[in-house]
Design a protein around this motif. Structure first.
Motif, PDB file in Angstrom:
ATOM      1  N   UNK A 166       0.826  -1.206   0.000  1.00  0.00           N
ATOM      2  CA  UNK A 166       0.000   0.000   0.000  1.00  0.00           C
ATOM      3  C   UNK A 166       0.864   1.262   0.000  1.00  0.00           C
ATOM      4  N   UNK A 167       1.899   1.256   0.831  1.00  0.00           N
ATOM      5  CA  UNK A 167       2.775   2.419   0.904  1.00  0.00           C
ATOM      6  C   UNK A 167       3.422   2.706  -0.447  1.00  0.00           C
ATOM      7  N   UNK A 168       3.872   1.658  -1.119  1.00  0.00           N
ATOM      8  CA  UNK A 168       4.525   1.850  -2.420  1.00  0.00           C
ATOM      9  C   UNK A 168       3.566   2.402  -3.462  1.00  0.00           C
ATOM     10  N   UNK A 169       2.354   1.865  -3.513  1.00  0.00           N
ATOM     11  CA  UNK A 169       1.382   2.364  -4.483  1.00  0.00           C
ATOM     12  C   UNK A 169       1.074   3.842  -4.253  1.00  0.00           C
ATOM     13  N   UNK A 170       1.120   4.277  -3.009  1.00  0.00           N
ATOM     14  CA  UNK A 170       0.867   5.685  -2.704  1.00  0.00           C
ATOM     15  C   UNK A 170       2.056   6.559  -3.099  1.00  0.00           C
ATOM     16  N   UNK A 171       3.274   6.046  -2.914  1.00  0.00           N
ATOM     17  CA  UNK A 171       4.475   6.826  -3.174  1.00  0.00           C
ATOM     18  C   UNK A 171       4.794   6.899  -4.662  1.00  0.00           C
ATOM     19  N   UNK A 172       4.618   5.769  -5.382  1.00  0.00           N
ATOM     20  CA  UNK A 172       4.999   5.687  -6.784  1.00  0.00           C
ATOM     21  C   UNK A 172       3.847   5.137  -7.620  1.00  0.00           C
ATOM     22  N   UNK A 173       2.715   5.807  -7.641  1.00  0.00           N
ATOM     23  CA  UNK A 173       1.553   5.277  -8.362  1.00  0.00           C
ATOM     24  C   UNK A 173       1.869   5.020  -9.828  1.00  0.00           C
ATOM     25  N   UNK A 174       1.478   3.817 -10.295  1.00  0.00           N
ATOM     26  CA  UNK A 174       1.683   3.461 -11.685  1.00  0.00           C
ATOM     27  C   UNK A 174       3.060   2.939 -12.022  1.00  0.00           C
ATOM     28  N   UNK A 175       3.983   2.954 -11.056  1.00  0.00           N
ATOM     29  CA  UNK A 175       5.349   2.496 -11.340  1.00  0.00           C
ATOM     30  C   UNK A 175       5.777   1.352 -10.418  1.00  0.00           C
ATOM     31  N   UNK A 176       4.804   0.683  -9.829  1.00  0.00           N
ATOM     32  CA  UNK A 176       5.085  -0.386  -8.868  1.00  0.00           C
ATOM     33  C   UNK A 176       4.729  -1.741  -9.462  1.00  0.00           C
ATOM     34  N   UNK A 177       5.583  -2.709  -9.212  1.00  0.00           N
ATOM     35  CA  UNK A 177       5.312  -4.102  -9.544  1.00  0.00           C
ATOM     36  C   UNK A 177       5.380  -4.897  -8.246  1.00  0.00           C
ATOM     37  N   UNK A 178       4.327  -5.620  -7.947  1.00  0.00           N
ATOM     38  CA  UNK A 178       4.279  -6.447  -6.741  1.00  0.00           C
ATOM     39  C   UNK A 178       4.223  -7.906  -7.162  1.00  0.00           C
ATOM     40  N   UNK A 179       5.084  -8.721  -6.589  1.00  0.00           N
ATOM     41  CA  UNK A 179       5.069 -10.160  -6.827  1.00  0.00           C
ATOM     42  C   UNK A 179       4.807 -10.850  -5.484  1.00  0.00           C
ATOM     43  N   UNK A 180       3.761 -11.670  -5.462  1.00  0.00           N
ATOM     44  CA  UNK A 180       3.350 -12.348  -4.228  1.00  0.00           C
ATOM     45  C   UNK A 180       3.632 -13.848  -4.335  1.00  0.00           C
ATOM     46  N   UNK A 181       4.844 -14.266  -3.957  1.00  0.00           N
ATOM     47  CA  UNK A 181       5.156 -15.687  -4.066  1.00  0.00           C
ATOM     48  C   UNK A 181       4.508 -16.504  -2.959  1.00  0.00           C
ATOM     49  N   UNK A 182       4.333 -17.782  -3.243  1.00  0.00           N
ATOM     50  CA  UNK A 182       4.000 -18.733  -2.202  1.00  0.00           C
ATOM     51  C   UNK A 182       5.292 -19.192  -1.560  1.00  0.00           C
ATOM     52  N   UNK A 183       5.334 -20.433  -1.120  1.00  0.00           N
ATOM     53  CA  UNK A 183       6.548 -20.979  -0.526  1.00  0.00           C
ATOM     54  C   UNK A 183       7.645 -21.008  -1.589  1.00  0.00           C
ATOM     55  N   UNK A 184       8.784 -20.373  -1.280  1.00  0.00           N
ATOM     56  CA  UNK A 184       9.916 -20.317  -2.203  1.00  0.00           C
ATOM     57  C   UNK A 184      10.844 -21.479  -1.869  1.00  0.00           C
ATOM     58  N   UNK A 185      11.151 -22.304  -2.864  1.00  0.00           N
ATOM     59  CA  UNK A 185      11.876 -23.546  -2.605  1.00  0.00           C
ATOM     60  C   UNK A 185      13.054 -23.678  -3.559  1.00  0.00           C
ATOM     61  N   UNK A 186      13.850 -24.719  -3.322  1.00  0.00           N
ATOM     62  CA  UNK A 186      14.933 -25.024  -4.236  1.00  0.00           C
ATOM     63  C   UNK A 186      16.287 -25.049  -3.574  1.00  0.00           C
ATOM     64  N   UNK A 187      17.353 -25.193  -4.366  1.00  0.00           N
ATOM     65  CA  UNK A 187      18.704 -25.248  -3.822  1.00  0.00           C
ATOM     66  C   UNK A 187      19.044 -24.012  -3.004  1.00  0.00           C
ATOM     67  N   UNK A 188      19.714 -24.225  -1.883  1.00  0.00           N
ATOM     68  CA  UNK A 188      20.196 -23.173  -0.976  1.00  0.00           C
ATOM     69  C   UNK A 188      19.134 -22.685  -0.003  1.00  0.00           C
TER      70      UNK A 188
END
Length: 372
Positions: free
Chosen positions: A174-196
């Protein structure tokens, strides 16, 4: 710096509106980018940096400099500071895009507000790695980014207590959308898995299935799984910055999820073992202290009631925007190969899943209850 009162005062309705931003797909621009990564170490960070470098981008990382210093050699510029109190190293600098992967604590809204305000005139795009945990209601099938997110109205927190992980990420968005409207990309991952991945939340399954024998598996095989390999997540994030794609995306796969029966079958193919499976009712497991999505049952969630859509996301917009999901066999194989490089004492102390003794005890209880 935002206090909790500040966030409430600005109007919680904007939070819901921000989550509904329609992704806009722009013409790909593959020219080398100047990328600022807030983080760059830990689990996600090195995969992010390596993916960006592989594609020819110029990378700067910003963190406290307390771990992983110099791990990328001269290929990466390292800036030191503190998300909460010292962003001076970022002042007066310009980048094409920033990827924020380190604002993961209850203080995430304050951290994001500080970096967003400092960088808004010096970056074209701010990509924030959020979480599937922002969703208030996971009962819809299929799930999409139109689902409501957590607020202090729909999910109050006791006065004086810190924001939950999901609340914090939602208010950071929410804060980002207010600060930089139209220039924000949000990625909502689930459980992040894999090596390391040092949490072992996914790793338990390839390790256990590779060991063979009788494996306790939860439910009846029909509950779904949607997770994401860290390498696929980082490829997606870099692609979104290359293409200047804005909006809100979910970071899970495969499309619609995969049944747990298929999940373990594909892991088995990846690690090359020959176990047997005993399916144990989820309510029985819960009654005996093994809770879905808990320490002993990592990855697994029951697909009913408020969690019916937990692993049933429609990722059509994400696939159109460049998300690719590798086969579970590959993730399992590579995770197990990495695991085997760890010291013996670390391998002996896996952090999640059933201990052999606990697994055998539960199997004995289940069989006795079922009269077998």
């Amino acid at each position: 710096m935002y206090s909790r009162r500040d966030f409430i005062a600005t109007g919680l309705t904007a939070l819901g509106a921000a989550s509904l931003v329609d992704p806009r797909y722009l013409v790909p621009a593959r020219a080398a980018k100047k990328l600022l990564i807030l983080g760059g170490t830990g689990f996600v960070g090195p995969h992010n940096v390596r993916e960006a470098l592989k594609r020819g981008h110029q990378v700067t990382i910003f963190n406290r400099g307390k771990s992983g210093k110099g791990m990328f050699g001269k290929d990466v510029e390292e800036l030191a500071g503190d998300r909460a109190s010292d962003l001076s190293a970022l002042k007066g600098r310009k980048w094409d895009a920033v990827i924020d992967e380190s604002a993961s604590l209850a203080s995430a809204p304050e951290w994001v507000k500080l970096s967003g305000e400092l960088l808004r005139d010096n970056v074209e795009q701010y990509l924030f790695i959020s979480t599937r945990s922002v969703y208030f209601d996971l009962s819809s099938v299929p799930m999409t980014n139109a689902a409501p997110v957590l607020t202090l109205e729909n999910s109050p927190i006791e006065a004086g207590k810190p924001l939950s992980y999901g609340h914090a990420k939602a208010y950071a968005e929410k804060a980002l959308h207010e600060i930089m409207p139209g220039r924000v990309t949000v990625v909502r991952p689930g459980l992040i898995v894999g090596p390391e991945d040092d949490t072992d939340r996914f790793t338990y399954w390839p390790v256990r299935i590779a060991r063979g024998g009788e494996v306790l598996v939860p439910g009846d095989g029909s509950d779904h799984v949607q997770i994401i390999d860290v390498r696929d997540l980082m490829k997606f994030c870099v692609t979104l910055t290359e293409n200047r794609t804005f909006g809100v995306f979910n970071g899970v796969g495969p499309q619609g999820g995969q049944p747990f029966r298929e999940f373990v079958s594909r892991i088995q193919k990846g690690v090359g073992s020959n176990p047997t499976y005993t399916w144990v009712d989820a309510d029985f497991l819960r009654a005996n202290g093994a809770n879905p999505y808990g320490r002993e049952l990592p990855v697994y969630q029951v697909m009913r009631g408020r969690t019916a859509g937990f692993a049933r996301f429609d990722i059509t917009p994400e696939l159109k925007a460049g998300l690719t999901v590798r086969p579970m066999e590959d993730t399992a194989r590579d995770t197990l190969a990495w695991w085997k490089t760890l010291p013996a004492d670390r391998q002996a102390a896996i952090k999640t899943g059933f201990t052999p003794e606990r697994e055998q005890a539960l199997l004995a209880l289940w069989k006795a209850r079922a009269g077998k």
